[in-house]
Design an enzyme around this catalytic site. Structure first.
Site, PDB file in Angstrom:
ATOM      1  N   LYS A 159      28.988  36.482  43.583  1.00  0.00           N
ATOM      2  CA  LYS A 159      29.246  35.410  44.247  1.00  0.00           C
ATOM      3  C   LYS A 159      28.195  34.184  43.980  1.00  0.00           C
ATOM      4  O   LYS A 159      28.265  32.947  43.884  1.00  0.00           O
ATOM      5  CB  LYS A 159      29.554  35.363  45.623  1.00  0.00           C
ATOM      6  CG  LYS A 159      30.829  36.037  45.887  1.00  0.00           C
ATOM      7  CD  LYS A 159      31.118  36.310  47.404  1.00  0.00           C
ATOM      8  CE  LYS A 159      32.498  37.212  47.471  1.00  0.00           C
ATOM      9  NZ  LYS A 159      32.850  38.269  46.922  1.00  0.00           N
ATOM     10  N   GLU A 207      26.184  30.384  53.714  1.00  0.00           N
ATOM     11  CA  GLU A 207      26.913  29.228  53.262  1.00  0.00           C
ATOM     12  C   GLU A 207      27.370  28.497  54.587  1.00  0.00           C
ATOM     13  O   GLU A 207      27.711  29.389  55.605  1.00  0.00           O
ATOM     14  CB  GLU A 207      27.833  29.301  52.124  1.00  0.00           C
ATOM     15  CG  GLU A 207      29.063  29.988  52.466  1.00  0.00           C
ATOM     16  CD  GLU A 207      30.074  30.188  51.345  1.00  0.00           C
ATOM     17  OE1 GLU A 207      29.583  30.078  50.027  1.00  0.00           O
ATOM     18  OE2 GLU A 207      31.167  30.447  51.491  1.00  0.00           O
ATOM     19  N   HIS A 247      40.680  38.180  56.065  1.00  0.00           N
ATOM     20  CA  HIS A 247      40.410  37.711  54.740  1.00  0.00           C
ATOM     21  C   HIS A 247      41.483  38.375  53.569  1.00  0.00           C
ATOM     22  O   HIS A 247      41.406  38.026  52.446  1.00  0.00           O
ATOM     23  CB  HIS A 247      39.076  37.521  54.472  1.00  0.00           C
ATOM     24  CG  HIS A 247      38.074  37.105  55.251  1.00  0.00           C
ATOM     25  ND1 HIS A 247      37.928  35.884  55.489  1.00  0.00           N
ATOM     26  CD2 HIS A 247      37.331  37.813  56.231  1.00  0.00           C
ATOM     27  CE1 HIS A 247      37.035  35.667  56.434  1.00  0.00           C
ATOM     28  NE2 HIS A 247      36.485  36.748  57.043  1.00  0.00           N
ATOM     29  N   ARG A 291      41.508  37.972  36.502  1.00  0.00           N
ATOM     30  CA  ARG A 291      42.610  38.905  36.399  1.00  0.00           C
ATOM     31  C   ARG A 291      43.848  38.215  36.589  1.00  0.00           C
ATOM     32  O   ARG A 291      43.918  37.148  37.251  1.00  0.00           O
ATOM     33  CB  ARG A 291      42.367  40.055  37.316  1.00  0.00           C
ATOM     34  CG  ARG A 291      42.273  39.669  38.727  1.00  0.00           C
ATOM     35  CD  ARG A 291      42.087  41.003  39.659  1.00  0.00           C
ATOM     36  NE  ARG A 291      41.682  40.550  41.062  1.00  0.00           N
ATOM     37  CZ  ARG A 291      42.270  40.351  41.961  1.00  0.00           C
ATOM     38  NH1 ARG A 291      43.389  39.490  41.831  1.00  0.00           N
ATOM     39  NH2 ARG A 291      41.716  39.947  43.068  1.00  0.00           N
TER      40      ARG A 291
END
Length: 494
Positions: free
Chosen positions: A116, A200, A235, A291
Protein backbone atom coordinates in the site's frame (compact mmCIF):
# COMPACT_ATOMS: atom_id res chain seq x y z
CA UNK A 1 -4.96 -18.77 -28.53
CA UNK A 2 -4.03 -21.15 -25.72
CA UNK A 3 -4.70 -24.87 -26.02
CA UNK A 4 -5.14 -25.55 -22.31
CA UNK A 5 -5.53 -23.39 -19.20
CA UNK A 6 -5.02 -24.53 -15.61
CA UNK A 7 -7.39 -22.77 -13.19
CA UNK A 8 -5.51 -22.27 -9.92
CA UNK A 9 -8.61 -21.77 -7.83
CA UNK A 10 -11.83 -23.42 -6.67
CA UNK A 11 -15.58 -22.89 -6.29
CA UNK A 12 -17.68 -20.56 -8.38
CA UNK A 13 -14.77 -18.55 -9.81
CA UNK A 14 -13.14 -21.76 -11.09
CA UNK A 15 -16.36 -22.64 -12.92
CA UNK A 16 -16.66 -19.07 -14.21
CA UNK A 17 -13.19 -19.28 -15.79
CA UNK A 18 -13.86 -22.76 -17.17
CA UNK A 19 -17.05 -21.53 -18.84
CA UNK A 20 -15.04 -18.84 -20.61
CA UNK A 21 -12.50 -21.47 -21.68
CA UNK A 22 -15.24 -23.67 -23.07
CA UNK A 23 -16.70 -20.82 -25.16
CA UNK A 24 -13.21 -20.10 -26.50
CA UNK A 25 -12.72 -23.83 -27.24
CA UNK A 26 -9.82 -24.02 -24.81
CA UNK A 27 -9.44 -27.06 -22.53
CA UNK A 28 -9.52 -26.39 -18.78
CA UNK A 29 -7.60 -28.10 -15.99
CA UNK A 30 -8.85 -28.16 -12.40
CA UNK A 31 -6.82 -28.71 -9.25
CA UNK A 32 -8.68 -29.89 -6.15
CA UNK A 33 -7.84 -30.57 -2.50
CA UNK A 34 -9.07 -33.39 -0.27
CA UNK A 35 -11.99 -31.20 0.83
CA UNK A 36 -12.99 -30.56 -2.79
CA UNK A 37 -13.07 -34.15 -4.06
CA UNK A 38 -16.83 -33.93 -4.63
CA UNK A 39 -16.83 -30.34 -5.82
CA UNK A 40 -18.68 -29.28 -8.94
CA UNK A 41 -15.72 -27.40 -10.46
CA UNK A 42 -13.53 -30.53 -10.37
CA UNK A 43 -16.17 -32.41 -12.36
CA UNK A 44 -16.84 -29.54 -14.77
CA UNK A 45 -13.22 -29.21 -15.95
CA UNK A 46 -11.89 -31.17 -18.93
CA UNK A 47 -9.14 -32.57 -16.68
CA UNK A 48 -8.84 -32.68 -12.88
CA UNK A 49 -5.81 -33.28 -10.66
CA UNK A 50 -5.64 -33.85 -6.92
CA UNK A 51 -3.23 -31.32 -5.47
CA UNK A 52 -3.05 -32.13 -1.76
CA UNK A 53 -4.55 -31.83 1.68
CA UNK A 54 -7.44 -29.52 2.52
CA UNK A 55 -5.42 -26.72 4.12
CA UNK A 56 -4.70 -23.92 1.59
CA UNK A 57 -0.94 -24.09 2.22
CA UNK A 58 -0.93 -27.72 1.05
CA UNK A 59 -3.17 -27.10 -1.95
CA UNK A 60 -4.31 -23.82 -3.50
CA UNK A 61 -1.36 -21.83 -2.14
CA UNK A 62 1.30 -24.37 -3.09
CA UNK A 63 3.00 -22.81 -6.11
CA UNK A 64 5.43 -25.70 -6.61
CA UNK A 65 2.62 -28.25 -6.88
CA UNK A 66 0.55 -26.01 -9.16
CA UNK A 67 3.45 -25.52 -11.58
CA UNK A 68 4.13 -29.26 -11.50
CA UNK A 69 0.53 -30.08 -12.44
CA UNK A 70 0.56 -27.40 -15.15
CA UNK A 71 3.58 -29.08 -16.71
CA UNK A 72 2.15 -32.59 -16.34
CA UNK A 73 -1.14 -31.57 -17.94
CA UNK A 74 0.69 -29.57 -20.64
CA UNK A 75 -1.23 -26.39 -19.76
CA UNK A 76 0.24 -23.37 -21.50
CA UNK A 77 -1.40 -20.78 -19.20
CA UNK A 78 -2.64 -20.40 -15.61
CA UNK A 79 -5.64 -18.34 -14.52
CA UNK A 80 -5.48 -17.56 -10.78
CA UNK A 81 -9.06 -16.24 -10.36
CA UNK A 82 -9.32 -14.13 -7.20
CA UNK A 83 -8.03 -14.83 -3.70
CA UNK A 84 -5.39 -17.47 -2.98
CA UNK A 85 -2.46 -16.73 -5.36
CA UNK A 86 -4.20 -14.14 -7.55
CA UNK A 87 -2.07 -11.29 -6.18
CA UNK A 88 1.07 -13.27 -5.36
CA UNK A 89 3.95 -12.08 -7.52
CA UNK A 90 5.87 -15.33 -6.90
CA UNK A 91 3.36 -17.26 -9.01
CA UNK A 92 4.08 -14.96 -11.94
CA UNK A 93 7.82 -15.36 -11.48
CA UNK A 94 7.55 -19.15 -11.41
CA UNK A 95 5.32 -19.12 -14.49
CA UNK A 96 7.96 -17.11 -16.36
CA UNK A 97 10.70 -19.56 -15.34
CA UNK A 98 8.71 -22.53 -16.69
CA UNK A 99 7.45 -20.89 -19.87
CA UNK A 100 3.82 -20.74 -18.70
CA UNK A 101 1.70 -17.64 -19.29
CA UNK A 102 0.05 -16.13 -16.22
CA UNK A 103 -3.30 -14.60 -17.13
CA UNK A 104 -2.81 -11.31 -15.34
CA UNK A 105 -0.30 -8.46 -15.03
CA UNK A 106 3.47 -8.78 -14.63
CA UNK A 107 4.79 -10.05 -11.30
CA UNK A 108 6.60 -6.74 -10.68
CA UNK A 109 3.32 -4.82 -11.04
CA UNK A 110 1.49 -7.21 -8.70
CA UNK A 111 4.29 -6.74 -6.16
CA UNK A 112 4.30 -2.94 -6.39
CA UNK A 113 0.53 -2.53 -6.13
CA UNK A 114 0.26 -5.13 -3.36
CA UNK A 115 2.26 -2.88 -1.05
CA UNK A 116 0.00 0.00 0.00
CA UNK A 117 2.84 2.43 0.71
CA UNK A 118 4.55 1.76 -2.64
CA UNK A 119 1.25 1.94 -4.54
CA UNK A 120 0.41 5.34 -3.04
CA UNK A 121 3.84 6.69 -3.99
CA UNK A 122 3.26 5.52 -7.55
CA UNK A 123 -0.19 7.12 -7.63
CA UNK A 124 1.15 10.45 -6.38
CA UNK A 125 3.71 10.33 -9.19
CA UNK A 126 0.88 9.67 -11.65
CA UNK A 127 -1.09 12.70 -10.31
CA UNK A 128 -3.89 10.48 -9.04
CA UNK A 129 -5.56 11.92 -5.90
CA UNK A 130 -4.39 10.11 -2.75
CA UNK A 131 -5.70 10.39 0.82
CA UNK A 132 -3.37 12.54 3.00
CA UNK A 133 -1.04 10.31 5.00
CA UNK A 134 2.45 8.88 5.33
CA UNK A 135 4.39 7.80 2.25
CA UNK A 136 6.44 5.28 4.20
CA UNK A 137 6.04 3.04 7.23
CA UNK A 138 6.24 4.73 10.63
CA UNK A 139 9.40 3.95 12.57
CA UNK A 140 8.24 4.80 16.11
CA UNK A 141 5.23 5.64 18.27
CA UNK A 142 6.43 9.25 18.67
CA UNK A 143 6.64 9.64 14.91
CA UNK A 144 3.11 8.23 14.59
CA UNK A 145 1.79 10.78 17.12
CA UNK A 146 3.40 13.69 15.23
CA UNK A 147 2.01 12.46 11.91
CA UNK A 148 -1.50 12.06 13.32
CA UNK A 149 -1.37 15.60 14.74
CA UNK A 150 -0.27 17.04 11.39
CA UNK A 151 -2.98 15.18 9.44
CA UNK A 152 -5.69 15.82 12.04
CA UNK A 153 -7.89 13.26 13.78
CA UNK A 154 -9.59 10.94 13.04
CA UNK A 155 -6.89 8.84 11.39
CA UNK A 156 -6.67 5.18 10.42
CA UNK A 157 -3.73 2.86 11.08
CA UNK A 158 -3.22 0.26 8.34
CA UNK A 159 -0.89 -2.61 7.54
CA UNK A 160 1.25 -1.92 4.48
CA UNK A 161 1.08 -5.52 3.27
CA UNK A 162 -2.05 -7.64 2.79
CA UNK A 163 -5.61 -6.46 2.44
CA UNK A 164 -9.24 -7.20 3.26
CA UNK A 165 -9.25 -4.66 6.10
CA UNK A 166 -7.20 -6.99 8.32
CA UNK A 167 -5.76 -5.14 11.32
CA UNK A 168 -7.14 -1.69 10.43
CA UNK A 169 -7.79 0.56 13.43
CA UNK A 170 -9.61 3.89 13.40
CA UNK A 171 -8.33 6.42 15.95
CA UNK A 172 -10.18 9.54 17.14
CA UNK A 173 -7.72 10.86 19.73
CA UNK A 174 -4.08 10.53 20.79
CA UNK A 175 -4.81 8.26 23.77
CA UNK A 176 -6.03 5.54 21.38
CA UNK A 177 -3.16 5.83 18.91
CA UNK A 178 -0.43 3.92 20.77
CA UNK A 179 -2.68 0.87 21.28
CA UNK A 180 -3.85 1.03 17.66
CA UNK A 181 -0.29 1.09 16.26
CA UNK A 182 0.86 -1.80 18.47
CA UNK A 183 -2.26 -3.85 17.67
CA UNK A 184 -2.00 -3.31 13.91
CA UNK A 185 1.73 -4.14 13.92
CA UNK A 186 1.03 -7.39 15.78
CA UNK A 187 -1.81 -8.42 13.44
CA UNK A 188 0.19 -7.47 10.33
CA UNK A 189 3.21 -9.47 11.46
CA UNK A 190 1.06 -12.52 12.15
CA UNK A 191 -1.13 -12.32 9.02
CA UNK A 192 1.35 -11.08 6.41
CA UNK A 193 4.83 -11.59 7.87
CA UNK A 194 5.40 -7.83 7.68
CA UNK A 195 4.76 -5.54 10.67
CA UNK A 196 5.06 -2.27 8.68
CA UNK A 197 2.15 0.10 9.32
CA UNK A 198 1.26 3.54 8.06
CA UNK A 199 -1.20 6.29 8.96
CA UNK A 200 -3.63 8.21 6.78
CA UNK A 201 -6.58 10.57 7.19
CA UNK A 202 -9.84 8.81 8.03
CA UNK A 203 -12.83 9.91 5.96
CA UNK A 204 -15.97 9.91 8.12
CA UNK A 205 -18.69 8.81 5.66
CA UNK A 206 -17.01 7.79 2.40
CA UNK A 207 -18.46 5.79 -0.44
CA UNK A 208 -16.41 2.95 -1.94
CA UNK A 209 -16.41 3.38 -5.72
CA UNK A 210 -14.20 1.39 -8.07
CA UNK A 211 -13.40 1.37 -11.78
CA UNK A 212 -12.82 -1.71 -13.90
CA UNK A 213 -9.67 -1.41 -16.00
CA UNK A 214 -8.66 -3.47 -19.02
CA UNK A 215 -5.28 -3.07 -20.74
CA UNK A 216 -3.66 -5.05 -23.54
CA UNK A 217 -0.02 -5.70 -24.40
CA UNK A 218 -0.17 -3.26 -27.32
CA UNK A 219 -0.51 -0.27 -24.98
CA UNK A 220 -4.29 0.24 -25.10
CA UNK A 221 -6.04 0.94 -21.79
CA UNK A 222 -9.73 1.54 -21.13
CA UNK A 223 -12.11 1.59 -18.20
CA UNK A 224 -15.44 -0.21 -18.22
CA UNK A 225 -17.24 2.20 -15.88
CA UNK A 226 -17.86 2.14 -12.17
CA UNK A 227 -19.18 -0.04 -9.37
CA UNK A 228 -20.44 0.99 -5.92
CA UNK A 229 -19.23 -1.32 -3.13
CA UNK A 230 -20.16 0.62 0.01
CA UNK A 231 -22.26 -2.10 1.69
CA UNK A 232 -19.56 -3.87 3.72
CA UNK A 233 -18.93 -5.59 7.04
CA UNK A 234 -15.46 -5.53 8.57
CA UNK A 235 -14.19 -3.99 5.30
CA UNK A 236 -15.49 -6.99 3.32
CA UNK A 237 -17.96 -6.26 0.52
CA UNK A 238 -21.45 -7.76 0.73
CA UNK A 239 -23.44 -6.01 -2.00
CA UNK A 240 -22.18 -4.30 -5.16
CA UNK A 241 -24.00 -2.38 -7.86
CA UNK A 242 -23.15 -0.81 -11.19
CA UNK A 243 -23.23 2.02 -11.88
CA UNK A 244 -22.97 3.93 -8.59
CA UNK A 245 -26.23 5.70 -7.66
CA UNK A 246 -24.39 9.04 -7.44
CA UNK A 247 -22.50 8.72 -10.72
CA UNK A 248 -22.77 11.52 -13.29
CA UNK A 249 -21.13 11.73 -16.70
CA UNK A 250 -18.72 14.39 -15.40
CA UNK A 251 -17.74 12.39 -12.30
CA UNK A 252 -17.31 9.21 -14.36
CA UNK A 253 -15.05 11.09 -16.77
CA UNK A 254 -12.87 12.41 -13.92
CA UNK A 255 -12.67 9.17 -11.95
CA UNK A 256 -12.30 7.02 -15.07
CA UNK A 257 -9.46 9.21 -16.34
CA UNK A 258 -7.71 8.90 -12.96
CA UNK A 259 -8.09 5.11 -13.09
CA UNK A 260 -6.56 4.98 -16.59
CA UNK A 261 -3.70 7.25 -15.44
CA UNK A 262 -3.05 4.84 -12.58
CA UNK A 263 -2.93 1.83 -14.92
CA UNK A 264 -0.81 3.40 -17.67
CA UNK A 265 1.71 4.84 -15.18
CA UNK A 266 2.62 1.34 -13.98
CA UNK A 267 2.46 -0.25 -17.45
CA UNK A 268 -0.51 -2.38 -16.44
CA UNK A 269 -1.83 -5.24 -18.59
CA UNK A 270 -4.94 -7.45 -18.36
CA UNK A 271 -7.91 -6.88 -16.00
CA UNK A 272 -7.59 -4.79 -12.86
CA UNK A 273 -9.63 -2.58 -10.56
CA UNK A 274 -8.75 0.86 -9.25
CA UNK A 275 -10.60 1.51 -6.00
CA UNK A 276 -11.45 4.98 -4.69
CA UNK A 277 -13.00 6.50 -1.60
CA UNK A 278 -15.47 9.29 -2.46
CA UNK A 279 -16.51 11.99 0.02
CA UNK A 280 -18.13 15.41 -0.43
CA UNK A 281 -17.35 15.66 -4.13
CA UNK A 282 -13.73 14.54 -3.84
CA UNK A 283 -12.28 11.11 -4.54
CA UNK A 284 -9.03 9.48 -3.43
CA UNK A 285 -7.08 6.40 -4.53
CA UNK A 286 -7.52 3.53 -2.08
CA UNK A 287 -5.81 0.56 -3.74
CA UNK A 288 -5.54 -1.39 -6.96
CA UNK A 289 -6.59 -5.03 -7.23
CA UNK A 290 -4.41 -6.71 -9.84
CA UNK A 291 -6.87 -9.48 -10.74
CA UNK A 292 -10.46 -10.17 -11.69
CA UNK A 293 -12.85 -9.04 -8.93
CA UNK A 294 -15.59 -11.02 -7.20
CA UNK A 295 -18.06 -8.39 -8.43
CA UNK A 296 -17.00 -8.46 -12.10
CA UNK A 297 -20.39 -9.84 -13.33
CA UNK A 298 -22.23 -6.55 -12.74
CA UNK A 299 -19.77 -4.77 -15.05
CA UNK A 300 -20.19 -7.52 -17.64
CA UNK A 301 -23.95 -7.08 -17.57
CA UNK A 302 -24.05 -3.28 -17.97
CA UNK A 303 -21.29 -3.13 -20.63
CA UNK A 304 -21.94 -6.44 -22.43
CA UNK A 305 -18.23 -7.32 -22.21
CA UNK A 306 -17.15 -10.78 -21.04
CA UNK A 307 -14.24 -9.78 -18.80
CA UNK A 308 -12.85 -13.28 -18.27
CA UNK A 309 -12.79 -14.06 -21.98
CA UNK A 310 -11.09 -10.70 -22.54
CA UNK A 311 -8.51 -11.61 -19.90
CA UNK A 312 -7.68 -14.80 -21.76
CA UNK A 313 -7.59 -13.13 -25.17
CA UNK A 314 -5.32 -10.32 -23.95
CA UNK A 315 -2.94 -12.83 -22.34
CA UNK A 316 -2.85 -14.64 -25.69
CA UNK A 317 -1.69 -11.41 -27.38
CA UNK A 318 -4.96 -9.97 -28.68
CA UNK A 319 -5.98 -6.33 -28.48
CA UNK A 320 -8.82 -5.12 -26.25
CA UNK A 321 -12.27 -5.76 -27.67
CA UNK A 322 -13.25 -2.09 -27.91
CA UNK A 323 -12.13 1.52 -27.57
CA UNK A 324 -13.15 3.83 -24.71
CA UNK A 325 -15.62 5.58 -27.00
CA UNK A 326 -17.34 2.27 -27.72
CA UNK A 327 -17.94 1.42 -24.04
CA UNK A 328 -21.61 1.96 -23.21
CA UNK A 329 -23.36 1.68 -19.85
CA UNK A 330 -26.79 0.09 -20.15
CA UNK A 331 -29.21 -0.23 -17.24
CA UNK A 332 -28.40 -1.15 -13.66
CA UNK A 333 -27.01 -4.33 -12.06
CA UNK A 334 -26.82 -5.48 -8.44
CA UNK A 335 -24.86 -8.38 -6.96
CA UNK A 336 -25.50 -10.04 -3.58
CA UNK A 337 -22.80 -12.31 -2.19
CA UNK A 338 -24.54 -15.38 -0.80
CA UNK A 339 -22.30 -16.69 1.98
CA UNK A 340 -22.67 -19.61 4.38
CA UNK A 341 -22.73 -17.28 7.38
CA UNK A 342 -25.13 -16.46 10.20
CA UNK A 343 -25.95 -12.75 9.79
CA UNK A 344 -27.65 -12.68 13.22
CA UNK A 345 -24.40 -13.84 14.87
CA UNK A 346 -22.04 -11.22 13.43
CA UNK A 347 -21.72 -13.16 10.17
CA UNK A 348 -20.11 -16.19 11.81
CA UNK A 349 -19.17 -18.86 9.20
CA UNK A 350 -21.71 -21.69 8.98
CA UNK A 351 -20.28 -24.49 6.84
CA UNK A 352 -22.19 -27.72 6.47
CA UNK A 353 -24.32 -29.88 4.19
CA UNK A 354 -26.84 -28.33 1.81
CA UNK A 355 -30.00 -30.41 2.25
CA UNK A 356 -32.16 -28.42 -0.13
CA UNK A 357 -31.25 -26.13 -3.02
CA UNK A 358 -33.28 -24.18 -5.55
CA UNK A 359 -31.72 -21.27 -7.42
CA UNK A 360 -33.76 -18.37 -8.81
CA UNK A 361 -34.22 -17.66 -12.52
CA UNK A 362 -36.20 -15.59 -14.98
CA UNK A 363 -35.35 -12.57 -17.06
CA UNK A 364 -32.41 -10.51 -15.86
CA UNK A 365 -31.23 -13.02 -13.21
CA UNK A 366 -27.80 -14.67 -13.13
CA UNK A 367 -26.41 -17.07 -10.52
CA UNK A 368 -22.67 -17.80 -10.39
CA UNK A 369 -22.43 -20.81 -8.10
CA UNK A 370 -20.26 -23.80 -7.32
CA UNK A 371 -22.62 -25.83 -5.12
CA UNK A 372 -25.44 -28.34 -5.50
CA UNK A 373 -27.93 -30.24 -3.37
CA UNK A 374 -26.29 -32.53 -0.77
CA UNK A 375 -22.95 -30.78 -1.26
CA UNK A 376 -21.02 -30.15 1.96
CA UNK A 377 -19.50 -26.69 2.21
CA UNK A 378 -15.98 -27.16 3.65
CA UNK A 379 -14.71 -25.15 6.60
CA UNK A 380 -11.24 -24.56 5.16
CA UNK A 381 -12.03 -21.80 2.66
CA UNK A 382 -14.05 -18.67 2.00
CA UNK A 383 -17.71 -19.07 2.97
CA UNK A 384 -19.12 -17.92 -0.38
CA UNK A 385 -21.84 -20.17 -1.81
CA UNK A 386 -22.72 -18.12 -4.85
CA UNK A 387 -23.20 -14.68 -6.33
CA UNK A 388 -26.74 -13.60 -7.20
CA UNK A 389 -26.78 -10.95 -9.92
CA UNK A 390 -29.72 -9.10 -11.44
CA UNK A 391 -30.09 -6.53 -14.22
CA UNK A 392 -32.90 -4.12 -15.02
CA UNK A 393 -33.22 -0.86 -16.99
CA UNK A 394 -33.33 1.25 -13.79
CA UNK A 395 -31.96 0.98 -10.25
CA UNK A 396 -35.43 0.84 -8.71
CA UNK A 397 -36.44 -1.98 -11.04
CA UNK A 398 -33.17 -3.80 -10.29
CA UNK A 399 -33.89 -3.61 -6.54
CA UNK A 400 -37.38 -5.04 -7.10
CA UNK A 401 -35.96 -7.81 -9.29
CA UNK A 402 -33.38 -8.65 -6.62
CA UNK A 403 -36.15 -8.84 -4.01
CA UNK A 404 -38.00 -11.30 -6.23
CA UNK A 405 -34.88 -13.39 -6.91
CA UNK A 406 -33.99 -13.53 -3.21
CA UNK A 407 -37.49 -14.79 -2.39
CA UNK A 408 -36.99 -17.60 -4.92
CA UNK A 409 -33.56 -18.59 -3.63
CA UNK A 410 -33.82 -21.61 -1.33
CA UNK A 411 -30.81 -23.04 0.51
CA UNK A 412 -31.52 -25.49 3.33
CA UNK A 413 -29.12 -27.09 5.80
CA UNK A 414 -26.87 -24.07 6.41
CA UNK A 415 -27.49 -20.50 7.50
CA UNK A 416 -26.86 -17.94 4.76
CA UNK A 417 -26.75 -14.20 4.21
CA UNK A 418 -29.99 -14.27 2.17
CA UNK A 419 -32.04 -12.75 5.07
CA UNK A 420 -29.48 -9.93 5.35
CA UNK A 421 -29.79 -9.14 1.65
CA UNK A 422 -33.59 -9.14 1.87
CA UNK A 423 -33.40 -6.70 4.78
CA UNK A 424 -31.05 -4.38 2.87
CA UNK A 425 -33.18 -4.39 -0.31
CA UNK A 426 -36.15 -3.30 1.80
CA UNK A 427 -34.23 -0.60 3.66
CA UNK A 428 -35.32 2.94 2.83
CA UNK A 429 -31.80 4.41 2.94
CA UNK A 430 -30.52 1.78 0.50
CA UNK A 431 -33.46 2.31 -1.83
CA UNK A 432 -32.71 6.03 -1.85
CA UNK A 433 -29.01 5.41 -2.56
CA UNK A 434 -27.86 7.00 0.71
CA UNK A 435 -24.81 4.79 1.14
CA UNK A 436 -21.43 4.84 2.82
CA UNK A 437 -18.97 2.23 4.04
CA UNK A 438 -20.48 2.36 7.56
CA UNK A 439 -24.01 1.64 6.34
CA UNK A 440 -24.31 -1.77 8.06
CA UNK A 441 -23.11 -0.41 11.43
CA UNK A 442 -25.16 2.79 11.23
CA UNK A 443 -28.40 0.93 10.45
CA UNK A 444 -27.61 -2.16 12.52
CA UNK A 445 -30.80 -2.22 14.62
CA UNK A 446 -33.17 -1.70 11.69
CA UNK A 447 -31.38 -4.34 9.60
CA UNK A 448 -31.36 -6.77 12.55
CA UNK A 449 -35.10 -6.32 13.19
CA UNK A 450 -35.90 -6.83 9.50
CA UNK A 451 -33.74 -9.96 9.36
CA UNK A 452 -35.54 -11.51 12.30
CA UNK A 453 -38.89 -11.01 10.53
CA UNK A 454 -37.49 -12.38 7.28
CA UNK A 455 -36.04 -15.46 8.99
CA UNK A 456 -39.41 -16.23 10.61
CA UNK A 457 -41.11 -16.00 7.20
CA UNK A 458 -38.38 -18.13 5.60
CA UNK A 459 -38.81 -20.81 8.27
CA UNK A 460 -42.46 -21.17 7.35
CA UNK A 461 -41.56 -21.39 3.65
CA UNK A 462 -38.80 -23.90 4.43
CA UNK A 463 -41.25 -26.25 6.13
CA UNK A 464 -43.53 -26.13 3.09
CA UNK A 465 -40.66 -26.78 0.68
CA UNK A 466 -38.94 -29.65 2.48
CA UNK A 467 -41.31 -32.20 0.98
CA UNK A 468 -40.49 -31.04 -2.55
CA UNK A 469 -36.82 -32.03 -2.33
CA UNK A 470 -35.79 -35.52 -3.34
CA UNK A 471 -34.98 -38.09 -0.63
CA UNK A 472 -31.28 -38.62 0.00
CA UNK A 473 -30.98 -41.97 -1.83
CA UNK A 474 -32.50 -40.58 -5.01
CA UNK A 475 -30.23 -37.54 -4.83
CA UNK A 476 -27.20 -39.80 -4.41
CA UNK A 477 -28.25 -41.86 -7.43
CA UNK A 478 -28.75 -38.74 -9.56
CA UNK A 479 -25.42 -37.27 -8.40
CA UNK A 480 -23.66 -40.52 -9.31
CA UNK A 481 -25.30 -40.46 -12.74
CA UNK A 482 -24.23 -36.82 -13.29
CA UNK A 483 -20.66 -37.67 -12.21
CA UNK A 484 -20.58 -40.64 -14.57
CA UNK A 485 -21.83 -38.46 -17.42
CA UNK A 486 -19.20 -35.78 -16.78
CA UNK A 487 -16.44 -38.42 -16.78
CA UNK A 488 -17.72 -39.80 -20.08
CA UNK A 489 -17.66 -36.30 -21.57
CA UNK A 490 -14.05 -35.84 -20.42
CA UNK A 491 -13.05 -39.24 -21.80
CA UNK A 492 -14.67 -38.55 -25.16
CA UNK A 493 -12.85 -35.19 -25.42
CA UNK A 494 -9.50 -36.89 -24.79
Amino acid sequence: MFDKILVANRGEIAIRVMRACRELEVDSVAIYSDADKTSLFAKYADESYHIGESTPSESYLNIEKIIDIAEKSKADAIHPGYGFLAENSNLGKECEKHGIKLIGPKGSVIEAMGDKITSKKLMRAANVPVIPGTDKGISSIDQGIKIAESIGYPVIVKASAGGGGIGMRTVYEEDELVRAIESTQSVASSAFGDSTVYIEKYLEEPRHIEFQIMADEQGNTIHLADRECSIQRRHQKLIEEAPSPIMTEDLRERMGSAAIKAATHIDYTNAGTVEFLYSNGDFYFLEMNTRIQVEHPITEIITNVDLVKEQIKIAAGNEICCSQEEVEVNGHAIECRINAEDPLSDFAPNPGKITGYRSPGGIGVRVDSGVYMNYTIPSFYDSMISKLIVWSPSRNDAINRMKRALREYVILGVKTTIPFHKAIMNHEAFQQGRLNTHFVDEHHKGIQDNMEKVIAQDKEMENRLKSTFLPGKKVAAISAAVGSYMKSVQTSKK
